[in-house]
Design an enzyme around this catalytic site. Structure first.
Site, PDB file in Angstrom:
ATOM      1  N   ASP A 185       0.662  -1.256  -0.004  1.00  0.00           N
ATOM      2  CA  ASP A 185       0.021   0.103   0.093  1.00  0.00           C
ATOM      3  C   ASP A 185       0.824   1.013   0.255  1.00  0.00           C
ATOM      4  OD1 ASP A 185      -2.319   1.413   0.089  1.00  0.00           O
ATOM      5  OD2 ASP A 185      -3.309   1.126   1.431  1.00  0.00           O
TER       6      ASP A 185
HETATM    7  C1  BGC Z   1      -4.887   3.355   0.256  1.00  0.00           C
HETATM    8  C2  BGC Z   1      -5.296   2.225  -1.061  1.00  0.00           C
HETATM    9  C3  BGC Z   1      -5.100   2.962  -2.038  1.00  0.00           C
HETATM   10  C4  BGC Z   1      -3.407   3.857  -2.390  1.00  0.00           C
HETATM   11  C5  BGC Z   1      -3.056   4.035  -3.843  1.00  0.00           C
HETATM   12  C6  BGC Z   1      -3.636   3.796  -0.290  1.00  0.00           C
HETATM   13  O1  BGC Z   1      -2.784   5.230   0.861  1.00  0.00           O
HETATM   14  O2  BGC Z   1      -4.899   2.807   1.487  1.00  0.00           O
HETATM   15  O3  BGC Z   1      -6.294   2.041  -1.262  1.00  0.00           O
HETATM   16  O4  BGC Z   1      -5.112   2.007  -2.918  1.00  0.00           O
HETATM   17  O5  BGC Z   1      -3.582   4.636  -1.215  1.00  0.00           O
HETATM   18  O6  BGC Z   1      -3.702   5.551  -3.512  1.00  0.00           O
END
Ligand code: BGC
Length: 762
Positions: free
Chosen positions: A290
């Site tokens: 993530d």
């Molecule tokens: C979120 C994810 C997301 C990623 C990319 C993160 O902060 O938890 O769900 O896919 O950012 O934007």
């Protein structure tokens, strides 16, 4: 995390290049192609494939803010994938740099979060889930893939399948609610919708990414990024199922979560990412972190930046999203002997395989056809599908004296901040689209009534009270400015209400009150709106509450005092028309809740499939029983609940036998009759309880459902096949078993209103 799209790259010249040769769909050919490629790559180039870079100016998180730096890194072969480049021409140009200006000419993956539609926005995922319509959900994913792939993208960070039982957690809006079985069915539908069947057969199919692995939805106290700690039995029986279902559906990638799992951060957790995901479930795609989560490991206090990068690679993480942990540390780690080159090769191979499977080595510009955006984005069929799914997602929570549907005549007072606002129709991941393109409820209602009725609007109040983070909430999806005080706004609204025949009150959360980093300790309708609602009810005029929300809300007062409540979530770009369809009865609401709605915040986490306990409370109140002194254990609205403009009568369950031998199956049949005056759809739900088992088991678990359409007066028989698989669970040793003994079958309209019958497994 949200990234604001930058457009700096769009000015670059677009040049055509010839595609790489050598791609065939069969696996031996893929293996050979990739082995040849890897054998020619330098160590730096291999590590470069393990880096996902953000091409935007970010609003939070550690990221590269200078676009030219991003391009330099691509040219240096230090990037394998790109997040947040929007537009076929822009993507094509970035891809051109990767193909023409790097030594190895390896195409990039282009990913983005467009979790419930790309330009045509569907209801938030939690809303779509309430339709229980797997075909429509799959179609919504397909449409998102068609539109995004026309705009250059080949990878989506969806489905989000985290089971959530705590309404305080804002990300409940992104998933399918509290149930493992339903969550699993939806995970499969979404993966198949995005990737196509067979996967990636053409340029409208993109790679899905199931997230956030794992257990992210169990964040303690509903606080985002908080502690997660649970038994393995609970993980396997309750939280893992939707991730596993996505893997079974062939999902191409998995995103690890921000949280820890059994004391080890998920991104660095070998048990989770290798033993469970790959060895037990057979996942053969790649794992991406993530956002910046390798860097975040430092804050857990279990490792420094170097160690976090090493641990993550060794655990089975392949692609580092924006931490620069792999590019900064892996070469050094190899020299020090903390990792092997083979470990880097394995991760690199997985990224290259994904690109191969997507067909990017054959044609790096497969998703950059300049003619497609015009042809494929926001097509009429897409908008119709979004309107239909929105209509199916709405949950009719209350309808006293059949106040709904409304007649298309007389004077309708539309009151409340949500009635005349565009951005908040879209929900927390409506970001890729133009925030101002959704129609307003006002426009939807006016369009529906034409000149048969008048619809007049008053804002009624400001959307928020004195919420500390009001500034953030209004940052991007603001309600139009109105300098008047709540007193002035109320006076205007009451005047309009008194002159009207019916009040449609459009109230609730703003879309930024749910989603990432939007946990709430008070899950009421924001205070000024609640005050307004009380005043509207006090006028004595019929009031219909059209409720906007990304989570269950505590609406006990509303449920007791407002005659009709239609919950519309954040319904998407076509939501305004869908709301009008439902309010005027052109569409009969059929959605059912996928979470239990608490009476009071003190009850959360609350969920229907609770395990049996030693001192259950039969009826509130009993001393020395599991319950509260001040409130019953019942939810305000149970899982699976939702009304219709018609009524359905359930016959008794007919079981084909009361004994089931292992390996065999039974059929449970129920006749459902539409006893009302209009046609409607009903979601018939099957629950099972394992009555005696070697470990404690839930009081009931959803094991099947069917959505049926019945004309007025019509009866249909629903047949559920009960096979041994439906009776299995992970026992204390984590073996997936069924145990002989008695089972309770339950069939009904929601988790609290079922008929039951017993059978025995021999
Ligand atoms: C979120 C994810 C997301 C990623 C990319 C993160 O902060 O938890 O769900 O896919 O950012 O934007």
């Amino acid at each position: 995390m949200r990234r604001i799209f930058a457009s700096i790259l769009s000015a670059f010249v677009i040049l055509a290049v010839s595609a790489n040769d050598g791609e065939k769909k069969t696996s031996p050919q893929m293996d050979k192609f990739i082995s040849d490629l890897i054998s020619k790559m330098t160590l730096e180039e291999k590590i470069g494939q393990l880096h996902l870079i953000s091409g935007t100016d970010a609003v939070s998180g550690e990221t590269v803010s200078n676009q030219s730096k991003v391009l330099q890194q691509i040219k240096a072969g230090k990037v394998g994938a790109f997040i947040n480049a929007k537009g076929a021409a822009k993507v094509r140009e970035i891809q051109r740099v990767a193909i023409e200006e790097t030594r190895m000419k390896i195409p990039l993956l282009f990913g983005m979060d467009f979790a419930h539609g790309y330009e045509t926005i569907f209801p938030i995922s939690y809303g779509s889930a309430a339709s229980w319509n797997m075909e429509a959900i799959k179609e919504s994913a397909h449409i998102a893939a068609v539109e995004a792939s026309a705009d250059g993208l080949n990878w989506i960070y969806s489905p989000m399948v985290d089971i959530t039982r705590d309404a305080r957690w804002g990300r409940i809006a992104e998933g399918a609610g509290e149930d493992p079985y339903l969550g699993g069915q939806i995970a499969k539908a979404l993966v198949k919708g995005y990737q196509g069947e067979p996967a990636y057969a053409n340029n409208t199919n993109i790679m899905a990414c199931v997230k956030h692995f794992g257990l992210y939805g169990a964040s303690e106290a509903g606080r985002d990024y908080s502690v997660v700690d649970m038994s393995k039995v609970r993980m396997y029986n309750e939280y893992f199922e939707p991730y596993k279902a996505a893997v079974e559906a062939g999902v191409g990638s998995v995103m690890s979560s921000f949280n820890e799992v059994e004391g080890i951060p998920a991104t660095a957790n070998k048990w989770l990412l290798t033993d469970v995901l790959r060895n037990q479930w057979g996942f053969d795609g790649f794992v991406v972190t993530d956002y910046a989560s390798i860097g975040d490991i430092i804050r857990f206090g279990v490792s420094d930046y170097y160690g976090a990068s090493v641990m993550s690679l060794k655990a089975g993480t392949d692609l580092d999203m924006e931490s620069y942990g792999f590019t900064n540390n892996l070469k050094n780690a190899l020299e020090k002997g903390d990792i092997t080159e083979n470990e880097i090769n394995i991760a690199c191979r997985r990224i290259l395989e994904a690109k191969y499977k997507l067909g990017l080595f054959s044609d790096p510009y497969k998703y950059c056809d300049p003619k497609r955006p015009e042809k494929d984005i926001k097509k009429k069929e897409h908008r119709e599908a979004a309107r239909k799914l929105a209509g199916e997602s709405f949950v009719l929570l209350k309808n006293d004296k059949n106040i709904l549907p409304l007649k298309k005549n007389g004077k309708i007072a539309l009151i409340g901040p949500h009635g005349n606002n565009r951005p908040n129709m879209l929900g927390s991941w409506g970001w890729p689209s133009n925030l101002n393109m959704a129609s307003t409820v006002m426009e939807g209602l006016k369009d529906a009534v034409g000149d048969k009725a008048t619809v007049s609007y008053a804002r009624g109040c400001q959307p928020y009270g004195n919420m500390e983070h009001e500034v953030w909430l209004s940052l991007t999806k603001d309600f139009e400015k109105d300098g008047r005080s709540n007193t002035e706004l109320l006076a205007e609204a009451l005047k309009l209400a008194k002159e009207s025949d019916v009040i449609v009150a459009t109230l609730g959360e703003s879309s930024e009150m749910s989603g990432e980093s939007s946990s709430r300790s008070d899950i009421n309708i924001p205070a000024p709106q609640k005050e307004l609602l009380k005043e509207l009810v006090a006028t004595g005029k019929p009031v219909v509450l059209v409720l906007f929300t990304g989570r269950p809300l505590t609406i006990k007062w509303e449920s007791e005092n407002v005659p009709a409540i239609l919950n519309v979530w954040f319904p998407g770009s076509e939501g305004a028309y869908a709301i009008a369809d439902a309010l005027f009865g052109d569409v009969n609401p059929s959605g059912k809740l996928t979470s239990s709605w608490p009476q009071d915040i003190g009850q959360v986490p609350i969920y229907y499939n609770i395990k049996k306990v030693s001192k259950p409370m039969d009826k509130w109140f009993q001393k020395f029983r599991s319950g509260y002194l001040d409130i019953s254990n019942e939810p305000l609205y149970p899982f699976g609940y939702g009304l219709s403009y018609t009524t359905f009568e359930y016959g008794d369950i007919i079981l084909s036998d009361t004994i089931m031998n292992k390996g065999k199956s039974l059929t449970a049949s129920v006749d459902i009759t539409n006893t009302g005056k209009v046609a409607g759809s009903e979601i018939v739900q099957l629950y099972i309880q394992d009555m005696v088992s070697s470990i404690t088991r839930p009081v009931k678990e959803l094991k099947g459902f069917e959505k049926i359409y019945l004309k007025a007066g019509e009866t249909k028989r629903v047949n559920f096949t009960i096979n041994e698989d439906l009776l299995k669970f992970y026992n204390y040793n984590l073996d997936y078993v069924s145990e002989p003994g008695d089972f309770q079958i339950m069939v009904g309209r929601n988790s609290s209103d079922v008929k039951n019958l017993k059978f025995t497994l021999k």
